[in-house]
Design a protein around this motif. Structure first.
Motif, PDB file in Angstrom:
ATOM      1  N   LEU A  83       0.814  -1.217   0.000  1.00 60.07           N
ATOM      2  CA  LEU A  83       0.000   0.000   0.000  1.00 60.07           C
ATOM      3  C   LEU A  83       0.850   1.271   0.000  1.00 60.07           C
ATOM      4  N   VAL A  84       1.926   1.270   0.776  1.00 58.73           N
ATOM      5  CA  VAL A  84       2.725   2.498   0.845  1.00 58.73           C
ATOM      6  C   VAL A  84       3.767   2.545  -0.273  1.00 58.73           C
ATOM      7  N   PHE A  85       4.554   1.470  -0.394  1.00 62.02           N
ATOM      8  CA  PHE A  85       5.666   1.547  -1.338  1.00 62.02           C
ATOM      9  C   PHE A  85       5.213   1.385  -2.785  1.00 62.02           C
ATOM     10  N   GLN A  86       4.315   0.437  -3.049  1.00 63.31           N
ATOM     11  CA  GLN A  86       3.929   0.209  -4.442  1.00 63.31           C
ATOM     12  C   GLN A  86       2.807   1.145  -4.874  1.00 63.31           C
ATOM     13  N   LEU A  87       1.735   1.207  -4.066  1.00 65.37           N
ATOM     14  CA  LEU A  87       0.580   2.011  -4.484  1.00 65.37           C
ATOM     15  C   LEU A  87       0.694   3.459  -4.009  1.00 65.37           C
ATOM     16  N   GLN A  88       1.693   3.744  -3.171  1.00 67.88           N
ATOM     17  CA  GLN A  88       1.951   5.099  -2.692  1.00 67.88           C
ATOM     18  C   GLN A  88       0.736   5.751  -2.032  1.00 67.88           C
ATOM     19  N   LEU A  89       0.009   4.967  -1.245  1.00 72.74           N
ATOM     20  CA  LEU A  89      -1.107   5.526  -0.472  1.00 72.74           C
ATOM     21  C   LEU A  89      -0.547   6.095   0.820  1.00 72.74           C
ATOM     22  N   ASN A  90      -0.526   7.403   0.922  1.00 77.15           N
ATOM     23  CA  ASN A  90       0.013   8.007   2.134  1.00 77.15           C
ATOM     24  C   ASN A  90      -1.104   8.608   2.968  1.00 77.15           C
ATOM     25  N   LEU A  91      -1.103   8.287   4.260  1.00 73.40           N
ATOM     26  CA  LEU A  91      -2.121   8.808   5.160  1.00 73.40           C
ATOM     27  C   LEU A  91      -1.725  10.162   5.726  1.00 73.40           C
ATOM     28  N   SER A  92      -0.434  10.465   5.645  1.00 76.70           N
ATOM     29  CA  SER A  92       0.036  11.739   6.173  1.00 76.70           C
ATOM     30  C   SER A  92       1.232  12.186   5.347  1.00 76.70           C
ATOM     31  N   SER A  93       1.392  13.493   5.201  1.00 74.76           N
ATOM     32  CA  SER A  93       2.531  13.968   4.425  1.00 74.76           C
ATOM     33  C   SER A  93       3.811  13.906   5.250  1.00 74.76           C
ATOM     34  N   ASP A  94       3.671  13.793   6.570  1.00 79.25           N
ATOM     35  CA  ASP A  94       4.840  13.623   7.414  1.00 79.25           C
ATOM     36  C   ASP A  94       5.357  12.189   7.272  1.00 79.25           C
ATOM     37  N   PHE A  95       6.624  12.070   6.924  1.00 79.60           N
ATOM     38  CA  PHE A  95       7.163  10.769   6.539  1.00 79.60           C
ATOM     39  C   PHE A  95       7.043   9.730   7.655  1.00 79.60           C
ATOM     40  N   ASP A  96       7.454  10.082   8.867  1.00 78.07           N
ATOM     41  CA  ASP A  96       7.441   9.108   9.962  1.00 78.07           C
ATOM     42  C   ASP A  96       6.028   8.847  10.478  1.00 78.07           C
ATOM     43  N   PHE A  97       5.214   9.929  10.529  1.00 76.02           N
ATOM     44  CA  PHE A  97       3.855   9.796  11.040  1.00 76.02           C
ATOM     45  C   PHE A  97       3.017   8.901  10.122  1.00 76.02           C
ATOM     46  N   ASN A  98       3.336   8.933   8.834  1.00 74.49           N
ATOM     47  CA  ASN A  98       2.660   8.067   7.867  1.00 74.49           C
ATOM     48  C   ASN A  98       2.792   6.596   8.262  1.00 74.49           C
ATOM     49  N   PHE A  99       3.999   6.200   8.646  1.00 76.32           N
ATOM     50  CA  PHE A  99       4.216   4.803   9.063  1.00 76.32           C
ATOM     51  C   PHE A  99       3.455   4.505  10.345  1.00 76.32           C
ATOM     52  N   PHE A 100       3.448   5.468  11.262  1.00 78.07           N
ATOM     53  CA  PHE A 100       2.718   5.280  12.512  1.00 78.07           C
ATOM     54  C   PHE A 100       1.235   5.032  12.227  1.00 78.07           C
TER      55      PHE A 100
ATOM     56  N   TYR B 182      17.491  -6.578   4.721  1.00 78.60           N
ATOM     57  CA  TYR B 182      18.025  -5.731   3.655  1.00 78.60           C
ATOM     58  C   TYR B 182      17.379  -6.059   2.319  1.00 78.60           C
ATOM     59  N   ALA B 183      17.028  -7.331   2.130  1.00 77.00           N
ATOM     60  CA  ALA B 183      16.385  -7.713   0.872  1.00 77.00           C
ATOM     61  C   ALA B 183      15.103  -6.910   0.679  1.00 77.00           C
ATOM     62  N   GLU B 184      14.368  -6.688   1.797  1.00 77.36           N
ATOM     63  CA  GLU B 184      13.136  -5.899   1.696  1.00 77.36           C
ATOM     64  C   GLU B 184      13.437  -4.443   1.367  1.00 77.36           C
ATOM     65  N   CYS B 185      14.550  -3.939   1.904  1.00 77.68           N
ATOM     66  CA  CYS B 185      14.976  -2.570   1.574  1.00 77.68           C
ATOM     67  C   CYS B 185      15.190  -2.457   0.070  1.00 77.68           C
ATOM     68  N   VAL B 186      15.883  -3.450  -0.480  1.00 70.43           N
ATOM     69  CA  VAL B 186      16.203  -3.400  -1.902  1.00 70.43           C
ATOM     70  C   VAL B 186      14.922  -3.506  -2.733  1.00 70.43           C
ATOM     71  N   THR B 187      13.995  -4.369  -2.288  1.00 72.52           N
ATOM     72  CA  THR B 187      12.704  -4.470  -2.977  1.00 72.52           C
ATOM     73  C   THR B 187      11.999  -3.122  -3.000  1.00 72.52           C
ATOM     74  N   ALA B 188      12.028  -2.438  -1.833  1.00 74.08           N
ATOM     75  CA  ALA B 188      11.368  -1.145  -1.746  1.00 74.08           C
ATOM     76  C   ALA B 188      12.064  -0.120  -2.640  1.00 74.08           C
ATOM     77  N   MET B 189      13.379  -0.262  -2.795  1.00 75.30           N
ATOM     78  CA  MET B 189      14.112   0.666  -3.648  1.00 75.30           C
ATOM     79  C   MET B 189      13.694   0.460  -5.104  1.00 75.30           C
TER      80      MET B 189
END
Lengths: 231, 285
Positions: A83-100, B182-189
């Motif tokens: 959801l975050v890395f591939q689809l880039q759905l962000n719940l907050s523009s703050d980088f760390d708070f988004n993960f929280f 680290y493999a997951e880091c690389v995937t995310a990259m």
């Protein structure tokens, strides 16, 4: 005796160089928001599962079966990697708070399934006559649930809800999989860099969780006897 | 009553099944150990990483990587034949305990020599000097070192402080992401949400050298720390001198260089020539 005080000294320096209390505070915040979220979502699901509409019952049952049987780590990793890395759905523009926030979402959708089942077990403690009486005075499903069934069901479900809350509190450690810097991640760091006091570090984090969880257990036990519907 | 009895019998049978399954697993392992141990003398148990491509990696029962190659060479010099070596997985958090509890005889697992660790274990070596570096996409020209990371997303594994170090000392506006591996880091990259991965240069080179990643990533080549990889040994060991002699011999006869080249093949990576190869003295580190 000397080596013991020396060990204690290294343990103290290890504690000083890491923010243990701050890490536990993150866990408490995660638990608080996820508990609120899963209480709301779980109640809605429970309503669906006891509703007279078959498709709602089916949807509620499907949700519970899917999320109750999926490991939390996988839900959390799915949130972040997909959801975050591939689809880039962000719940907050703050980088760390988004993960929280995503960690709270992950914890919420998972524990909502358990909350739903706990409430449903509470519903089973409400005698059938109550629902029939509600129907007899002309209440339809939702008003009957809101005024008659759920208030009694919650009071009967406090012990299982407390169990779920305790499990939720401890499961906040899985938020490390969502890149949230919480206690389990900090413990890993401390063990990696301070192996000379490895057992003391481990004991510290174990004790920390015991300290957080025991009051929850005491409170829910007390509430469950205090609020029980005497019949 | 009858139903209950059947139920209990079923439970007992189930429990027996589970127990025997566990027993069977360890039994066959022990059997394997005896069989190969029978070919000559006692075995040496060496702790390595199983999930660190290029250093210590296990796939289909085969072990590969620079740590593994150095371990095999040292074991040979200590008088163990190849089939006397038993590799054991030793994840970072368990290394000290495995040595203290005599579960392994030595550890070659990207084990940096630090003062805190020296209180718990002894170190021979170092056999390699790594440095913290960055892995970026092959076409990235913006990131040249830790100072050019402001506004970028940087990944490291949970439990490492390498990313925090960059934030504290080099680029205060860097966004930190922690993944379990680290493999997951690389995937995310690959997905584009991460701009750089940080840890020791040789670990990054090993990751980039994996077939799936070939040609996609590069090691920046601007190391900014010094990590001395040592051989973890139980406290009070007498093996340091022998192991260090073996490491020196490995460097002299060229196998050390060969092992490094083999395990980082196809990646634009060169180790820190000023500090490598290390020359361990006779004493423990």
């Amino acid at each position: 005796m000397d080596s013991l005080s020396e060990y204690f000294q290294s343990y103290l320096t290890a504690l000083e160089s890491y923010d243990v209390v701050g890490a536990f505070w993150v866990n408490i915040q995660l638990a608080f928001w996820a508990a609120l979220g899963s209480a709301v979502l779980g109640t809605v699901l429970a309503l669906m599962r006891i509703s007279p509409v078959p498709s709602f019952r089916w949807a509620g049952a499907s949700y519970v079966n899917i999320f109750r049987n999926t490991p939390l780590t996988i839900i959390m990793t799915f949130c972040i990697l997909v959801l975050v890395f591939q689809l880039q759905l962000n719940l907050s523009s703050d980088f760390d708070f988004n993960f929280f926030l995503w960690a709270v979402v992950g914890l919420t959708v998972y524990h909502a399934a358990f909350v739903c089942e706990a409430i449903r077990s509470g519903v089973n403690t409400v005698p059938l006559g109550q629902a029939e009486a509600a129907r007899a005075i002309g209440l339809s499903f939702l008003p009957a649930a809101r005024m008659i069934i759920l208030p009694q069901a919650f009071r009967g479900a406090i012990a299982p809800l407390g169990n779920t809350l305790i499990a939720l509190t401890k499961n906040t450690t899985v938020a490390a999989a969502a890149s949230v810097p919480e206690a389990a991640g900090l413990m890993k760091t401390m063990i990696e860099f301070r192996p000379d006091v490895i057992l003391a570090i481990f004991a510290t984090f174990a004790a920390g969780f015991v300290l957080i969880v025991i009051p929850i257990g005491l409170l829910t036990t007390w509430l469950s006897t205090k609020l029980a519907v005497t019949r | 009553m009858r139903k209950i009895r059947y139920g209990m019998a079923a439970m007992a049978a189930g429990a027996a099944l589970v127990l025997s399954a566990c027993g069977g697993g360890s039994g066959s392992e022990g059997g394997g150990g005896e069989a190969s141990g029978g070919s000559g003398g006692e075995k040496v148990r060496i702790g390595i990483k199983y999930d660190q491509p290029g250093l210590g990696f296990s796939s289909n029962g085969q072990f590969s990587g620079f740590d593994v190659d150095v371990a095999k060479y040292v074991a040979k010099e200590l008088g163990y034949s190849a089939d006397q070596i038993e590799f054991v997985e030793s994840p970072s958090a368990n290394r000290e305990n495995m040595l203290a509890n005599n579960q392994v005889d030595m550890i070659f697992a990207t084990y940096s020599i630090t003062d805190e660790r020296k209180k718990a274990v002894d170190f021979a070596g170092p056999y390699f000097v790594a440095g913290q570096d960055l892995l970026v996409r092959a076409d990235d020209t913006e990131i040249t070192g830790p100072d050019s990371l402001n506004g970028k997303n940087l990944c490291s594994v949970t439990g490492s402080t390498s990313a925090q170090r960059i934030k504290d000392e080099h680029a205060s506006n860097v966004n930190l992401v922690e993944r379990p591996s680290y493999a997951e880091c690389v995937t995310a990259m690959q997905g584009g949400q991460i701009d750089a991965v940080t840890t020791d240069d040789i670990i990054l080179a090993g990751l980039a050298a994996q077939p799936n990643n070939a040609g996609k990533y590069k090691v920046v080549g601007n190391p900014f720390s010094e990590e001395n990889y040592g051989v973890g040994l139980p406290k009070g060991t007498d093996k340091c001198a022998d192991i260090n002699a073996a490491i020196n011999k490995m460097v002299e006869d060229g196998s050390w260089d060969e092992a490094l080249k083999k395990n980082t093949e196809g990646v634009d990576y060169s180790y820190n020539k000023e500090l490598n190869p290390p020359k361990p003295t006779e004493a423990c580190a």
